[in-house]
Design a protein around this motif. Structure first.
Motif, short mmCIF file in Angstrom:
data_model
loop_
_atom_site.label_atom_id
_atom_site.label_comp_id
_atom_site.label_asym_id
_atom_site.label_seq_id
_atom_site.Cartn_x
_atom_site.Cartn_y
_atom_site.Cartn_z
N PRO A 153 0.79 -1.24 0.00
CA PRO A 153 0.00 0.00 0.00
C PRO A 153 0.82 1.29 0.00
O PRO A 153 0.25 2.37 0.02
N ASN A 154 2.14 1.17 -0.04
CA ASN A 154 2.98 2.37 -0.08
C ASN A 154 3.65 2.57 -1.43
O ASN A 154 4.61 3.32 -1.54
N ASP A 155 3.17 1.90 -2.46
CA ASP A 155 3.83 1.94 -3.76
C ASP A 155 3.25 3.03 -4.65
O ASP A 155 2.23 2.84 -5.31
N THR A 156 3.91 4.15 -4.67
CA THR A 156 3.48 5.29 -5.47
C THR A 156 3.46 4.96 -6.95
O THR A 156 2.55 5.37 -7.67
N GLU A 157 4.46 4.23 -7.43
CA GLU A 157 4.50 3.96 -8.86
C GLU A 157 3.31 3.12 -9.32
O GLU A 157 2.79 3.33 -10.42
N GLU A 158 2.84 2.21 -8.48
CA GLU A 158 1.66 1.43 -8.86
C GLU A 158 0.44 2.34 -8.95
O GLU A 158 -0.40 2.19 -9.83
N GLN A 159 0.35 3.31 -8.05
CA GLN A 159 -0.73 4.29 -8.11
C GLN A 159 -0.68 5.06 -9.43
O GLN A 159 -1.69 5.28 -10.09
N LEU A 160 0.52 5.47 -9.82
CA LEU A 160 0.68 6.26 -11.04
C LEU A 160 0.34 5.46 -12.28
O LEU A 160 -0.34 5.95 -13.18
#
Length: 192
Positions: A66-73
């Protein structure tokens, strides 16, 4: 299955997108529980124009990290391409993630989530004056952002080319899968 993942990454780096997806899908047939760990598959799905599946892959990834910014992007990039809705509409369905430890990724996230002029200036500043890694990541994501926003292709091309030409891409980051992604992006868009 680790060797299949490596083979999938190698196929992707060679621009063999469909082959990479087949290799990742073989991993899933052998070990379905690996699904939320195959972020690489999401990237391949994006480049295969399978955006709904790509978004689902990145959402699965965030469920275990849940801390993966790149997956969010990348989830946003996939959603932006579904029915041509763009980033503004995709933002409504963004995944919630924690704070990235890397300043460059916090700047990328700010731009993707708000699209504001100050966020664009901050990321451009990192692309032009950051350390080697920051310059690469800022340039890559500026290119991806401009493409997702429907800017003239020259703007996106300029930034992705800058990422590939960066010191990071040629030295310390040569083994970084995102360097391979930047090169594949150029090749698939005909920007090499």
């Amino acid at each position: 299955t680790a060797s299949l993942v490596r083979d999938g990454m190698a196929a992707f780096a060679s621009g063999k997108i469909d082959e990479s997806i087949e290799l990742y899908d073989r991993v899933l047939r052998a070990q379905p529980e690996m699904r939320p760990y195959l972020w690489q598959r999401g990237l391949s799905l994006f480049y295969a124009d399978r955006f709904v599946e790509g978004a689902a892959q990145f959402a699965d990834d965030v469920s275990v990290n849940p801390n993966d910014t790149e997956e969010q992007l990348w989830h946003l990039l996939c959603l932006a391409r579904v029915d041509g809705r763009g980033l503004a509409k995709a933002r409504a369905a963004r995944l919630q993630v924690g704070r990235d430890r890397r300043p460059v990724m916090r700047a990328v996230q700010a731009l993707f989530l708000d699209g504001g002029a100050s966020s664009l200036r901050a990321l451009t500043e990192l692309a032009e004056n950051g350390d080697a890694s920051e310059r690469f990541y800022a340039a890559l994501y500026l290119g991806l952002y401009f493409e997702a926003e429907g800017a003239p292709p020259g703007e996106a091309r300029r930034w992705v080319r800058a990422a590939v030409a960066s010191r990071y891409a040629g030295a310390a980051g040569a083994a970084d899968p995102m360097v391979d992604l930047a090169k594949v992006h150029l090749k698939l868009r005909g920007w090499s």
